[in-house]
Design a protein around this motif. Structure first.
Motif, short mmCIF file in Angstrom:
data_model
loop_
_atom_site.label_atom_id
_atom_site.label_comp_id
_atom_site.label_asym_id
_atom_site.label_seq_id
_atom_site.Cartn_x
_atom_site.Cartn_y
_atom_site.Cartn_z
N HIS A 7 0.83 -1.21 0.00
CA HIS A 7 0.00 0.00 0.00
C HIS A 7 0.86 1.27 0.00
N LEU A 8 1.98 1.22 0.73
CA LEU A 8 2.88 2.39 0.75
C LEU A 8 3.38 2.67 -0.67
N GLY A 9 3.84 1.61 -1.33
CA GLY A 9 4.39 1.77 -2.68
C GLY A 9 3.35 2.26 -3.67
N ALA A 10 2.11 1.82 -3.50
CA ALA A 10 1.06 2.17 -4.46
C ALA A 10 0.49 3.56 -4.21
N SER A 11 0.56 4.06 -2.99
CA SER A 11 -0.18 5.28 -2.64
C SER A 11 0.67 6.53 -2.46
N LEU A 12 1.95 6.36 -2.15
CA LEU A 12 2.75 7.54 -1.79
C LEU A 12 3.76 7.88 -2.87
N PRO A 13 4.04 9.16 -3.05
CA PRO A 13 5.10 9.55 -3.98
C PRO A 13 6.45 9.13 -3.42
N VAL A 14 7.40 8.87 -4.32
CA VAL A 14 8.76 8.50 -3.86
C VAL A 14 9.37 9.72 -3.18
N PRO A 15 9.77 9.59 -1.92
CA PRO A 15 10.35 10.76 -1.22
C PRO A 15 11.80 10.98 -1.62
N ARG A 16 12.35 12.08 -1.15
CA ARG A 16 13.77 12.37 -1.36
C ARG A 16 14.56 11.63 -0.27
N ALA A 75 15.63 2.19 -4.91
CA ALA A 75 15.80 1.83 -6.33
C ALA A 75 15.30 2.95 -7.23
N ALA A 76 14.43 3.82 -6.69
CA ALA A 76 13.91 4.96 -7.45
C ALA A 76 14.66 6.25 -7.09
N GLY A 77 15.78 6.12 -6.36
CA GLY A 77 16.64 7.28 -6.10
C GLY A 77 16.54 7.89 -4.72
N ALA A 78 15.66 7.35 -3.84
CA ALA A 78 15.52 7.93 -2.50
C ALA A 78 16.66 7.50 -1.59
N GLN A 79 16.88 8.30 -0.55
CA GLN A 79 17.79 7.90 0.52
C GLN A 79 16.94 7.52 1.74
N ALA A 80 17.56 6.80 2.67
CA ALA A 80 16.85 6.38 3.88
C ALA A 80 17.57 6.94 5.10
N ALA A 81 16.81 7.15 6.17
CA ALA A 81 17.39 7.67 7.41
C ALA A 81 16.71 7.02 8.59
N LEU A 82 17.44 6.93 9.69
CA LEU A 82 16.88 6.40 10.94
C LEU A 82 16.89 7.49 12.01
N TRP A 95 23.98 13.65 9.13
CA TRP A 95 22.72 14.10 9.71
C TRP A 95 21.90 14.73 8.61
N VAL A 96 20.63 14.35 8.51
CA VAL A 96 19.77 14.81 7.41
C VAL A 96 18.38 15.16 7.94
N THR A 97 17.61 15.82 7.09
CA THR A 97 16.21 16.11 7.41
C THR A 97 15.33 15.37 6.41
N PRO A 98 14.53 14.41 6.87
CA PRO A 98 13.68 13.66 5.94
C PRO A 98 12.52 14.50 5.45
N ASP A 99 12.02 14.19 4.25
CA ASP A 99 10.79 14.84 3.78
C ASP A 99 9.59 13.92 3.98
N LEU A 100 9.82 12.69 4.40
CA LEU A 100 8.75 11.75 4.74
C LEU A 100 9.21 10.93 5.94
N ILE A 101 8.32 10.74 6.91
CA ILE A 101 8.66 9.92 8.08
C ILE A 101 7.62 8.82 8.23
N LEU A 102 8.10 7.59 8.28
CA LEU A 102 7.24 6.43 8.56
C LEU A 102 7.23 6.22 10.08
N LEU A 103 6.06 6.39 10.69
CA LEU A 103 5.96 6.28 12.14
C LEU A 103 5.20 5.04 12.53
N PRO A 104 5.82 4.14 13.31
CA PRO A 104 5.07 2.97 13.78
C PRO A 104 3.98 3.39 14.76
N LEU A 105 2.84 2.74 14.63
CA LEU A 105 1.66 3.07 15.45
C LEU A 105 1.42 1.98 16.47
#
Ligand code: FFO
Ligand code: ATP
Length: 193
Positions: free
Chosen positions: A41-50, A73-80, A116-126
């Motif tokens: 669902h994430l892949g289908a619904s959200l734009p690829v973030p930076r 694979a679409a060019g995004a970086q990941a952060a924790l 150190w980076v600033t994400p433009d999208l954050i996945l938050l566990p609920l």
């Protein structure tokens, strides 16, 4: 018998425990299957973030690490996230496969080096969530402070299991509303409430 009205903090503490226990009741196969549906669902619904921030899963949180590889694979970086101080906003460090993680003060695997980076999208566990878009976390207030501090505000995407859906988490003024809630049942934009 009259119901005892606890303060919100005590009520949330008990609810948090119940919610974590509820998802811990999913067996490994069910947990993996539900996590995979969330990733779909994430892949289908959200734009690829930076730069996508995600969480290293603990306590049977949804495991959505596969979306990070998909977006990379679409060019995004990941952060924790990194807890730099109690009662403060989180900071974020780039994560790549091979990044060394060490347990932080809560035992959560956290990068020990990296930019150190600033994400433009954050996945938050609920741990818990409601249809109005409010999240029950672990009680540190970290994500609320982080979202309040960042300008522009990153897209806040909650990831959780339907067993943790609640009628209301009784939002308080500091609670930040999520832009999306993604569960095994789909990707939802919280309704106005
Ligand atoms: N996997 C993962 N990593 C994450 C988060 C998350 O939700 N999941 N965070 C999201 O913010 C941050 C860590 N937040 C945390 C906040 C509180 C506690 C904690 O141990 N709290 C106490 C008291 C809770 C209470 O008041 O009931 C405890 O659990 O004993 C742990 C982590 C950053 N990393
Ligand atoms: N922007 C803020 N400024 C100051 N205090 C805040 C802010 N956001 C949250 N807090 C404080 O943090 C405490 C914990 O908040 P809450 O119970 O919503 O945490 P949580 O969302 O479950 O935690 P986490 O995001 O760490 O998983 C609250 O008592 C609140 O006073």
């Amino acid at each position: 018998m009259t119901e005892l009205i606890e303060d919100n903090t005590g009520w949330r503490r008990a609810l948090r425990r119940e919610m974590v226990a509820r998802r811990a009741g999913l067996d490994d196969a069910a947990h993996a299957a539900l996590s995979a549906r969330i990733v779909g669902h994430l892949g289908a619904s959200l734009p690829v973030p930076r730069i996508a921030a995600f969480c290293w899963p603990i306590k049977h949180e949804p495991d959505v690490r596969a979306i990070v590889a998909h977006w990379a694979a679409a060019g995004a970086q990941a952060a924790l996230p990194v807890v730099v101080a109690e009662n403060a906003a989180l900071a974020f460090r780039i994560w790549e496969s091979g990044t060394t993680l060490a347990p932080d003060r809560y035992g959560i695997p956290t990068p020990v080096s990296g930019d150190w980076v600033t994400p433009d999208l954050i996945l938050l566990p609920l741990n818990g969530f409601d249809a109005a878009g409010y999240r029950l976390g672990y009680g540190g207030g970290y994500f609320d402070r982080t979202l309040a501090a960042l300008s522009p505000r990153p897209l806040a995407v909650g990831v959780g299991f339907e067993v943790n859906r609640l009628a209301s988490i009784r939002p308080e003024s500091h609670d930040q509303r999520l832009d999306w809630i993604v569960t095994e049942a789909g990707a939802f934009r919280p309704s106005a409430a």
